[in-house]
Design an enzyme around this catalytic site. Structure first.
Site, mmCIF file in Angstrom:
data_model
loop_
_atom_site.group_PDB
_atom_site.id
_atom_site.type_symbol
_atom_site.label_atom_id
_atom_site.label_comp_id
_atom_site.label_asym_id
_atom_site.label_seq_id
_atom_site.Cartn_x
_atom_site.Cartn_y
_atom_site.Cartn_z
ATOM 1 N N SER A 1 0.838 -1.196 0.000
ATOM 2 C CA SER A 1 0.000 0.000 0.000
ATOM 3 C C SER A 1 0.876 1.250 0.000
ATOM 4 O O SER A 1 1.703 1.433 -0.874
ATOM 5 C CB SER A 1 -0.951 -0.030 1.210
ATOM 6 O OG SER A 1 -1.848 1.047 1.161
ATOM 7 N N HIS B 1 12.540 -20.995 -20.794
ATOM 8 C CA HIS B 1 12.518 -20.011 -21.885
ATOM 9 C C HIS B 1 12.761 -18.625 -21.297
ATOM 10 O O HIS B 1 12.219 -18.285 -20.246
ATOM 11 C CB HIS B 1 11.167 -20.054 -22.600
ATOM 12 C CG HIS B 1 11.021 -19.041 -23.682
ATOM 13 N ND1 HIS B 1 11.832 -19.013 -24.797
ATOM 14 C CD2 HIS B 1 10.146 -18.008 -23.830
ATOM 15 C CE1 HIS B 1 11.477 -18.015 -25.585
ATOM 16 N NE2 HIS B 1 10.455 -17.385 -25.022
ATOM 17 N N ASN B 2 13.599 -17.826 -21.988
ATOM 18 C CA ASN B 2 13.954 -16.493 -21.468
ATOM 19 C C ASN B 2 14.394 -16.602 -20.003
ATOM 20 O O ASN B 2 13.906 -15.885 -19.131
ATOM 21 C CB ASN B 2 12.778 -15.519 -21.595
ATOM 22 C CG ASN B 2 12.496 -15.120 -23.034
ATOM 23 O OD1 ASN B 2 13.338 -15.310 -23.911
ATOM 24 N ND2 ASN B 2 11.331 -14.573 -23.286
ATOM 25 N N GLU C 1 18.139 -20.787 -21.614
ATOM 26 C CA GLU C 1 18.264 -19.965 -22.821
ATOM 27 C C GLU C 1 19.166 -18.763 -22.557
ATOM 28 O O GLU C 1 19.091 -18.121 -21.504
ATOM 29 C CB GLU C 1 16.888 -19.468 -23.277
ATOM 30 C CG GLU C 1 16.956 -18.689 -24.582
ATOM 31 C CD GLU C 1 15.587 -18.319 -25.125
ATOM 32 O OE1 GLU C 1 15.523 -17.909 -26.295
ATOM 33 O OE2 GLU C 1 14.595 -18.438 -24.379
ATOM 34 N N ASP D 1 20.214 -15.361 -24.747
ATOM 35 C CA ASP D 1 20.054 -14.516 -25.938
ATOM 36 C C ASP D 1 21.221 -13.528 -26.004
ATOM 37 O O ASP D 1 21.355 -12.668 -25.127
ATOM 38 C CB ASP D 1 18.731 -13.751 -25.886
ATOM 39 C CG ASP D 1 17.528 -14.681 -25.971
ATOM 40 O OD1 ASP D 1 17.712 -15.828 -26.406
ATOM 41 O OD2 ASP D 1 16.419 -14.261 -25.606
ATOM 42 N N HIS E 1 16.595 -9.487 -23.619
ATOM 43 C CA HIS E 1 15.567 -9.735 -24.617
ATOM 44 C C HIS E 1 15.629 -8.592 -25.631
ATOM 45 O O HIS E 1 15.129 -7.500 -25.375
ATOM 46 C CB HIS E 1 14.186 -9.808 -23.957
ATOM 47 C CG HIS E 1 13.182 -10.566 -24.760
ATOM 48 N ND1 HIS E 1 11.883 -10.170 -24.911
ATOM 49 C CD2 HIS E 1 13.300 -11.719 -25.472
ATOM 50 C CE1 HIS E 1 11.236 -11.038 -25.663
ATOM 51 N NE2 HIS E 1 12.073 -11.985 -26.011
ATOM 52 N N GLU F 1 20.788 -18.146 -28.509
ATOM 53 C CA GLU F 1 20.148 -17.376 -29.578
ATOM 54 C C GLU F 1 21.110 -16.217 -29.893
ATOM 55 O O GLU F 1 21.191 -15.238 -29.158
ATOM 56 C CB GLU F 1 18.793 -16.852 -29.126
ATOM 57 C CG GLU F 1 17.975 -16.204 -30.226
ATOM 58 C CD GLU F 1 16.590 -15.831 -29.755
ATOM 59 O OE1 GLU F 1 16.239 -14.634 -29.898
ATOM 60 O OE2 GLU F 1 15.866 -16.718 -29.263
#
Length: 290
Positions: free
Chosen positions: A85, A205-206, A235, A237, A250, A284
């Site tokens: 809050s 993934h990621n 993964e 990248d 990413h 990747e």
């Protein structure tokens, strides 16, 4: 589930310096002794006072988020802001309550509500109701029907009390002693000569992301968390970094960036601590040619 490594802090019978820090305030000491019979809360207290608390024993929302990440609770800061809050800083009690709130498992809440009964002026789970739950849901039949002795022998006396409240129930069901898996199957024994497509592989993934794939943080702790949880495919990248060295993030998004070398070092450190199975690094590659 999330299995806590428990640290037991001895309690001093007089006011003075607490075991987990150098604070001498009576309020701090009271906070410690109020958790004397809760090892999980004592462990959290110790980690809380080891972190970046100010001279009043308070932790900023940002530092609380970082501490939660270190404890493998990966909630974005906006989620923590929702729970807190208007409070910008947390004391130890606030942090412990926040931790258990974020750790809450909804599917366990449904089971608890189904079996719990009104007891001692509040909703709790009696030993009789726990006996019914074990029989109906887990097909366990304690010897001689002594449920209290069965729970104590299985989980330890520090986790067993009557009535069992929601946190007690969750800790019992998510503890290693309640695991439905046979430890034997955690060993490497399968035929490893078959093609890769012949196996079910625990994959991520990621891996580096803590949340949303367009604007969340990238953290090395995510590789550590996944590998220690048994993940065998992570993964990475890769993109060109401003210094000429590759980075991991990413691509073309607002996610933060990690050094490629740091990611590989982290994977190397934790790859085989939880499992002997091979680790597959899904690269990747978006880097330019030299």
């Amino acid at each position: 589930g999330f299995c806590l490594n428990r640290y037991f802090l001895s309690q001093r019978p007089h006011m003075g310096i607490c075991n987990s820090c150098t604070c001498t305030s009576s309020q701090h000491h009271v906070e410690h002794t109020s958790y004397a019979n809760d090892p999980d809360a004592q462990w959290l207290l110790r980690e809380f006072y080891r972190s970046n608390v100010d001279n009043r024993g308070l932790l900023s929302r940002h530092d609380a988020t970082n501490l939660l990440h270190q404890l493998q609770i990966y909630s974005p800061e906006e989620v923590i802001r929702y729970y807190l809050s208007d409070n910008d800083k947390l004391n130890a009690d606030d942090f412990i309550a926040l931790f258990f709130n974020l750790q809450n498992r909804r599917e366990l809440s449904g089971l608890y509500e189904h079996y719990a009964q009104q007891s001692f002026g509040t909703r709790g789970l009696s030993f009789g109701q726990m006996h019914t739950f074990l029989n109906a849901e887990q097909k366990e039949y304690p010897v001689n029907g002594d449920i209290q002795e069965h729970l104590t022998n299985t989980f330890g006396a520090h986790l067993v009390r009557s009535p069992l409240y929601h946190d007690d129930f969750s800790r019992l069901l998510t503890s290693p002693q309640n695991s439905w898996t046979n430890p034997f199957f955690g060993k490497t024994w399968q035929d490893s000569t078959q093609p890769l497509t012949s196996y079910f592989i625990n994959s991520s993934h990621n891996t580096y992301l803590t949340g949303h794939q367009l604007h969340s943080s990238s953290r090395l702790e995510m590789y550590k968390h996944c590998l220690l949880s048994g993940c065998r495919c992570v993964e990475v990248d890769c993109w060109d970094g401003s210094s000429g060295m590759p980075i991991v993030y990413h691509g073309r998004t607002l996610t933060s960036k990690l050094k490629f070398a740091d990611v590989i070092d982290c994977i190397n450190q934790y790859a085989f601590q939880a499992s002997e199975f091979p680790v597959i690094i899904s690269l990747e590659v978006h880097c330019s040619l030299p």
